[in-house]
Every structure is written in structure tokens, then in C-alpha cells.
Design a protein around this motif. Sequence first.
Motif, short mmCIF file in Angstrom:
data_model
loop_
_atom_site.label_atom_id
_atom_site.label_comp_id
_atom_site.label_asym_id
_atom_site.label_seq_id
_atom_site.Cartn_x
_atom_site.Cartn_y
_atom_site.Cartn_z
N MET A 35 51.38 29.05 41.64
CA MET A 35 50.74 29.70 42.77
C MET A 35 51.78 30.46 43.58
SD MET A 35 48.12 28.05 45.57
CE MET A 35 49.34 27.04 46.40
N ARG A 36 51.47 31.73 43.91
CA ARG A 36 52.41 32.56 44.65
C ARG A 36 52.22 32.34 46.15
NH1 ARG A 36 50.83 37.51 44.04
NH2 ARG A 36 48.80 36.86 43.29
N MET A 37 53.30 32.07 46.85
CA MET A 37 53.24 31.71 48.26
C MET A 37 52.66 32.86 49.07
SD MET A 37 54.27 28.64 48.44
CE MET A 37 54.48 28.50 50.22
N GLY A 38 51.67 32.56 49.92
CA GLY A 38 51.12 33.53 50.84
C GLY A 38 50.08 34.45 50.26
N ALA A 39 49.83 34.40 48.96
CA ALA A 39 48.84 35.29 48.36
C ALA A 39 47.43 34.79 48.67
CB ALA A 39 49.05 35.38 46.85
N PRO A 40 46.52 35.67 49.07
CA PRO A 40 45.15 35.24 49.37
C PRO A 40 44.28 35.20 48.13
CG PRO A 40 45.34 37.58 49.80
CD PRO A 40 46.71 37.11 49.32
N ILE A 41 43.10 34.65 48.28
CA ILE A 41 42.03 34.84 47.31
C ILE A 41 41.20 36.01 47.82
CG2 ILE A 41 39.95 33.86 46.29
CD1 ILE A 41 41.23 31.13 46.44
N THR A 42 41.15 37.08 47.04
CA THR A 42 40.48 38.30 47.46
C THR A 42 39.08 38.36 46.84
OG1 THR A 42 42.54 39.50 47.78
CG2 THR A 42 40.58 40.83 47.39
N VAL A 43 38.12 38.81 47.64
CA VAL A 43 36.73 38.92 47.19
C VAL A 43 36.28 40.36 47.34
CG1 VAL A 43 34.39 38.02 47.41
CG2 VAL A 43 36.34 36.59 48.08
N GLY A 44 35.78 40.94 46.25
CA GLY A 44 35.16 42.25 46.33
C GLY A 44 33.73 42.11 46.79
N VAL A 45 33.39 42.77 47.88
CA VAL A 45 32.08 42.61 48.52
C VAL A 45 31.32 43.93 48.46
CG1 VAL A 45 30.90 42.12 50.70
CG2 VAL A 45 32.95 40.82 50.07
N ASP A 46 30.04 43.84 48.07
CA ASP A 46 29.14 44.98 48.18
C ASP A 46 27.86 44.50 48.88
OD1 ASP A 46 27.69 43.61 46.26
OD2 ASP A 46 28.27 44.93 44.62
N GLY A 47 26.83 45.30 48.88
CA GLY A 47 25.63 44.93 49.60
C GLY A 47 24.61 44.18 48.79
N PHE A 48 24.98 43.71 47.59
CA PHE A 48 24.01 43.04 46.73
C PHE A 48 24.04 41.52 46.94
CE2 PHE A 48 24.63 47.12 44.74
CZ PHE A 48 23.36 47.47 44.32
N ALA A 49 23.02 40.87 46.38
CA ALA A 49 22.82 39.44 46.64
C ALA A 49 23.91 38.56 46.05
CB ALA A 49 21.46 39.01 46.09
N GLU A 50 24.69 39.07 45.10
CA GLU A 50 25.71 38.25 44.45
C GLU A 50 26.98 38.13 45.28
OE1 GLU A 50 22.74 39.48 41.64
OE2 GLU A 50 23.97 40.64 43.05
N SER A 51 27.17 38.98 46.27
CA SER A 51 28.41 38.94 47.05
C SER A 51 28.56 37.66 47.86
CB SER A 51 28.52 40.16 47.96
OG SER A 51 28.87 41.30 47.23
N PRO A 52 27.54 37.20 48.61
CA PRO A 52 27.72 35.95 49.36
C PRO A 52 28.05 34.74 48.48
CG PRO A 52 25.89 37.19 50.27
CD PRO A 52 26.29 37.89 48.99
N PRO A 53 27.36 34.50 47.33
CA PRO A 53 27.78 33.39 46.49
C PRO A 53 29.23 33.50 46.02
CG PRO A 53 25.60 34.10 45.85
CD PRO A 53 26.10 35.11 46.82
#
Length: 279
Positions: free
Chosen positions: A1-19
Motif C-alpha cells: 500500500m502506497r502511503m497517502g494514496a486515496p481510493i478514488t471513485v469515478g462518479v456519474d449521474g447513474f444509479a451505480e455510482s452510489p453503490p
Amino acid sequence: MRMGAPITVGVDGFAESPPAAHWAAREALLRDLRVRLIHAWNPPSPPAPALPHEDDQSYWSQRLLTDLVGELRDTHPGLRVSAELVPRETVPALLDAARDAEMLVLGSRGRGTPGGFLLGSTGRQILAHGVHPVIMVHADDKPLTADVAVGVSLRRPNEEALRFAFDAAARRGGVLRAVHAGTNRPEDEEAAGDEEEPGAEGALDAALRPWREQYPGVPVAEAFTAERPALGVVHTAPGSGLLVLGRDETEPGPVPHLGSVIHAAVHHAPCPVAVVPRG
């Protein structure tokens, strides 16, 4: 695991983004990482005239992120989460964000629905060219379990995928289910009659041995199926909370070739799928 790296989420307006964002939040708490939400959109060129906020695309994009940040904070106390609106084309924006991330999480509309990250060029490009693990999450993924399944090629095991899978199982306290599908031996068919060569059981044990030693607390279940890999790996995934697959280097071209196993898994596996590039 790389120190300080986030978990990034690609978000759009569809129903799959919140899950996808909630999966990333749970994973971030397991790993003591922050979550970074990214929404990429193409601003008009030339810039559009000033509009009332209800007609302004940037307003609704920012509102999408703001609402999702609030939802994540309410649902996952202690989560560190930020959001960023990126005025760029989706693929380069997400690939750039993924380079600085521990992993990239996307919502997938792959199960029989047109469009979406997987079925469109966006998903293929990101899965093919991401330099860190890419996780595909469906809105209808089955309830989470602690177990992790990993597909193992005996000819050339993907060490990065095995590392990711063992680490995920250790953090969850689950069983690692190592699956080999297809031929019974790691050698080409021409060599199948050579009695001096190890069988599938020996080859799989050899591939797993260094990781078993590094993660002695992780129970391991080995599974073999004669089904072709694209079917066998998917059919052994039920009951797992995550399926991990390795990806070899992608040949350059206008349409990236992901391979039948990854393609089938992201379409049909009943759980999130992690695609891990070979180092």
C-alpha cells in the motif's frame, strides 16, 4: 500500500455510482485511507453564456458530488472523503486520477444494460490502461461476505493479483478461494503427457505458497474446474465478496482487448470485480 494514496471513485449521474462510492468507503475504512470522488465533464467550447443555476451543468455536477459526500459521511462515521469536479474528458481525467490512487472504483452497468463504464469505450480504456487496481461495482451485487476469490493462471501467475487478493482476505477476515479453470495442467497441451511435469494441484500450490507464508492467518481453499476460464471463474465467484483477476499488458489499439475472463466477470460475476495489472 502506497502511503497517502486515496481510493478514488469515478462518479456519474447513474444509479451505480452510489453503490460504488459506498464500497469504496467501506474499503477505505478497512485500509485507513481517504476517499476521493471524481466527476469529469466536458465544459462547452466556447463557454456557454451565464445561465440560472438550475440550467447550469456545473451546478448539477457539483450538487451530485455534494449530496454523495453527505450521504457517505452519514453512513460511514469517521470516513475521510473529498470531491472534485474535473472539467476534462472522462477517460483521461479518470486515468490521471487513478495514477495517484491506491485503486480506482467505478460503477458498472454491465449486466445486460446498454452503455455504462464497461460496455462503452470508457470502461474498456480504463480497465485496459489503469496502472493500479480497478474495481467494478454493480448496483445489484449480492450482500457482502468476507471471502475473496482470485483467478489463478498456472502458466504465469499474476503476483500483483495474488498480493491484492491475500491482502483483501486478511483485512476482511475471510477465506481466500483460489480458482484455476480450464486445462488441468499449466503446460501446453503438447506437454500434457510428460509425467515429470507437475499437475495442476502442484502448480497451484507452488503459486500460492509464498503468499500463504506471508499471510499465515488467511485460510485458503483451492478450487479446480474443467470449464473454460471465462465460465469457470465466474461460476466459482458466488459466495465471495470480491473477485480478483489479473490483467496482462494490453496491446495498443483503438479497442483494447481485455480477454474473455475479465469481460465475462465484469458482466456476470455476482460481486465486485478487481482487475489488477501485472507489474
